[in-house]
Design an enzyme around this catalytic site. Structure first.
Site, PDB file in Angstrom:
ATOM      1  N   ASN A   7       0.848  -1.258   0.161  1.00 27.00           N
ATOM      2  CA  ASN A   7       0.040   0.012   0.021  1.00 27.00           C
ATOM      3  C   ASN A   7       0.889   1.250   0.051  1.00 27.00           C
ATOM      4  O   ASN A   7       1.580   1.490   0.910  1.00 27.00           O
ATOM      5  CB  ASN A   7      -0.953  -0.052   1.227  1.00 27.00           C
ATOM      6  CG  ASN A   7      -1.867   1.135   1.322  1.00 27.00           C
ATOM      7  OD1 ASN A   7      -1.831   1.766   0.416  1.00 27.00           O
ATOM      8  ND2 ASN A   7      -2.959   0.931   2.373  1.00 27.00           N
ATOM      9  N   ARG A  90      -2.681  -1.973  -3.394  1.00 26.50           N
ATOM     10  CA  ARG A  90      -3.689  -1.097  -3.432  1.00 26.50           C
ATOM     11  C   ARG A  90      -3.576   0.182  -4.318  1.00 26.50           C
ATOM     12  O   ARG A  90      -2.663   0.718  -4.535  1.00 26.50           O
ATOM     13  CB  ARG A  90      -3.907  -0.693  -2.126  1.00 26.50           C
ATOM     14  CG  ARG A  90      -4.891   0.370  -1.737  1.00 26.50           C
ATOM     15  CD  ARG A  90      -5.148   1.123  -0.465  1.00 26.50           C
ATOM     16  NE  ARG A  90      -6.285   1.807  -0.586  1.00 26.50           N
ATOM     17  CZ  ARG A  90      -6.197   2.988   0.334  1.00 26.50           C
ATOM     18  NH1 ARG A  90      -5.336   3.469   1.096  1.00 26.50           N
ATOM     19  NH2 ARG A  90      -7.287   3.671   0.390  1.00 26.50           N
ATOM     20  N   HIS A 179     -12.532   3.251  -0.314  1.00 24.14           N
ATOM     21  CA  HIS A 179     -12.359   2.439   0.798  1.00 24.14           C
ATOM     22  C   HIS A 179     -13.344   0.946   0.744  1.00 24.14           C
ATOM     23  O   HIS A 179     -13.469   0.420   1.455  1.00 24.14           O
ATOM     24  CB  HIS A 179     -12.940   2.986   2.125  1.00 24.14           C
ATOM     25  CG  HIS A 179     -12.228   4.346   2.360  1.00 24.14           C
ATOM     26  ND1 HIS A 179     -13.066   5.405   3.026  1.00 24.14           N
ATOM     27  CD2 HIS A 179     -10.963   4.658   2.535  1.00 24.14           C
ATOM     28  CE1 HIS A 179     -11.991   6.189   3.296  1.00 24.14           C
ATOM     29  NE2 HIS A 179     -10.840   5.890   3.088  1.00 24.14           N
ATOM     30  N   ARG A 238      -9.713  16.831   4.785  1.00 24.35           N
ATOM     31  CA  ARG A 238     -10.776  17.137   3.597  1.00 24.35           C
ATOM     32  C   ARG A 238     -11.828  17.625   4.084  1.00 24.35           C
ATOM     33  O   ARG A 238     -12.360  16.924   5.207  1.00 24.35           O
ATOM     34  CB  ARG A 238     -10.836  15.803   2.684  1.00 24.35           C
ATOM     35  CG  ARG A 238      -9.646  15.492   2.110  1.00 24.35           C
ATOM     36  CD  ARG A 238      -9.723  14.183   1.322  1.00 24.35           C
ATOM     37  NE  ARG A 238      -8.694  13.189   2.179  1.00 24.35           N
ATOM     38  CZ  ARG A 238      -8.786  11.512   2.045  1.00 24.35           C
ATOM     39  NH1 ARG A 238      -9.636  11.282   0.946  1.00 24.35           N
ATOM     40  NH2 ARG A 238      -8.045  11.181   2.465  1.00 24.35           N
ATOM     41  N   GLU A 381      -7.419  -4.598   5.427  1.00 27.50           N
ATOM     42  CA  GLU A 381      -7.322  -4.400   3.907  1.00 27.50           C
ATOM     43  C   GLU A 381      -6.303  -5.162   3.310  1.00 27.50           C
ATOM     44  O   GLU A 381      -6.512  -5.578   2.135  1.00 27.50           O
ATOM     45  CB  GLU A 381      -7.202  -2.621   3.618  1.00 27.50           C
ATOM     46  CG  GLU A 381      -8.291  -1.982   3.829  1.00 27.50           C
ATOM     47  CD  GLU A 381      -8.090  -0.492   3.970  1.00 27.50           C
ATOM     48  OE1 GLU A 381      -7.606  -0.053   4.745  1.00 27.50           O
ATOM     49  OE2 GLU A 381      -8.533   0.198   3.051  1.00 27.50           O
TER      50      GLU A 381
END
Ligand code: AMP
Length: 394
Positions: A7, A90, A179, A238, A381
């Site tokens: 990742n 990823r 996600h 964000r 993940e």
């Protein structure tokens, strides 16, 4: 088969080496702050544990350092680089092109590059990780696992924006969702836990990036992140949902450059913009000391999540389970409490005592008579990526 999961972020590489199909983690680690004077490696395996500062100028250097650890004669997990048969990467944005996990080819890489403008904080570093891995693991097969794939089941009425049709038809402008590996992994865990394949689930991923998914029959039906990963919930830096006319106002009336507006909304807003802090632990500590901005930011954060829960209950005409996951969702009792308070109208009733417990694996934190189960499920993940990589190449 040994599968390395990578990742690659803009200044970090997270990795895990799995033995599949046993799902055995042979080692895992992170290199953070690549290019910074304070770069650091953390590496863990049954044979060694490393945690030290390091000078790591580039991603290539980082990956070579990791390979050095993997191949170490005494403490390494592999004897030759060829033992790693597959690498799973990823990739955040797969656009409308990638509906599932794919083997990486030069064509796949060009498509990932085309999507840079849609995920400027993520896709460029994801591709950098792929290029570097290809140059090091020359014989391994490489797979791209997209955050967007899981959301391909969102129906047209939910993914289409109410703008002229040509933008979807000719330019594929739509809600994509992100996600996905995390929401897929935790919702499958919940389905197994509830023993109900048809469960109506709201999965809340609260980490540096935050998103919320409506999931029914194991499929994503709606999602808070949209065309790119900026919409919806309030995140670390964000803004999440805003009225888009704000952008015109900043440019046309307050004379900001468009690039400045982008940087404000993507990197200087969210919890950082509201409080001056990015990490929720700092914000909670400040709020406890009486910092009013931090208190308000926490309230705004929870309020936004509550509004999404309400809308997804309406969209699914019911709710069986809420999942909290990722750094904040798994660790912040306070955020879970704030989100679940005064939600009994939906049958959501949190048990404070259970919420204060910690447990590895699934933690159920609802009252015994709560209609809706509230579960804290650690996301994984990396395992989901390893599974999908293995399934592609086995
Ligand atoms: P992730 O992106 O899933 O790694 O999540 C990272 C975020 O989790 C960080 O920004 C932290 O704010 C948050 N976090 C981690 N541990 C805690 C904790 N104990 N309480 C509150 N937030 C936490």
């Amino acid at each position: 088969m040994k599968v390395l999961v990578l990742n690659t972020g803009s200044s970090s590489v997270k990795y895990q080496l799995f033995k599949m199909p046993e799902e055995l983690v042979l080692c895992s680690g992170t290199i953070e702050r690549i290019g910074d004077t304070e770069a650091r490696i953390r590496h863990n395996s049954s044979k060694c544990s490393v945690d030290k500062p390091l000078t790591i100028p580039t991603h290539k250097f980082a990956l070579k350092y990791i390979v050095g650890l993997l191949l170490d004669k005494d403490k390494g997990e592999v004897q030759s680089i060829e033992e790693i048969e597959a690498v799973g990467h990823r990739v955040v944005h797969g656009g409308h092109t990638f509906k599932s996990t794919v083997e990486i080819t030069s064509e796949v890489k060009s498509k990932i590059k085309e999507l840079f403008t849609l995920a400027p904080l993520h896709n460029p570093s994801n591709l950098e990780g792929i290029n570097v891995a290809e140059s090091i693991f020359k014989k391994a097969k490489q797979a791209a696992i997209f955050d967007t794939s899981f959301h391909q089941t969102i129906p047209l009425k939910a993914y289409k924006y109410a703008i002229p049709n040509e933008f979807l038809d000719n330019h594929h402008i739509r809600l994509f969702g992100f996600h996905g590996t995390s929401h897929k992994y935790v919702s499958q865990k919940a389905i197994d836990y509830l023993d109900n394949k048809k469960a109506k689930i709201i999965s809340i991923h609260l980490g540096n990036g935050c998103s919320i998914s409506a999931i029914r029959n194991g499929e994503s039906k709606d999602h808070s992140l949209g065309f790119s990963p900026f919409n919806g919930l309030i995140m670390g830096t964000r803004s999440g949902d805003i009225d888009h006319t704000l952008i015109f106002y900043l440019v046309n009336t307050l004379n900001y450059e468009l690039d400045e507006v982008k940087s404000i909304l993507q990197s200087k807003s969210g919890m950082l913009g509201l409080t001056g802090f990015n990490d929720l632990r700092d914000i909670i500590a400040e709020a406890k000391r009486g910092n009013k901005k931090c208190k308000l930011a926490l309230e705004m954060n929870a309020y936004r999540i509550k509004k999404y829960i309400g809308s997804y209950v309406a969209a699914m005409n019911g709710l069986d389970c809420i999942i909290f996951t990722a750094g904040i969702g798994e660790n912040s009792k306070l955020i879970r409490e704030m989100v679940c308070s005064e939600m009994d109208i939906f049958g959501i009733e949190l048990d404070e005592e259970k919420n204060n417990k910690s447990k590895s694996g699934i933690l159920e934190i609802n009252k015994n008579n709560s209609k809706v189960k509230i579960l804290v499920i650690p996301t994984n993940e990396e395992l989901e990526i390893a599974r999908q990589t293995f399934d592609l190449f086995k």
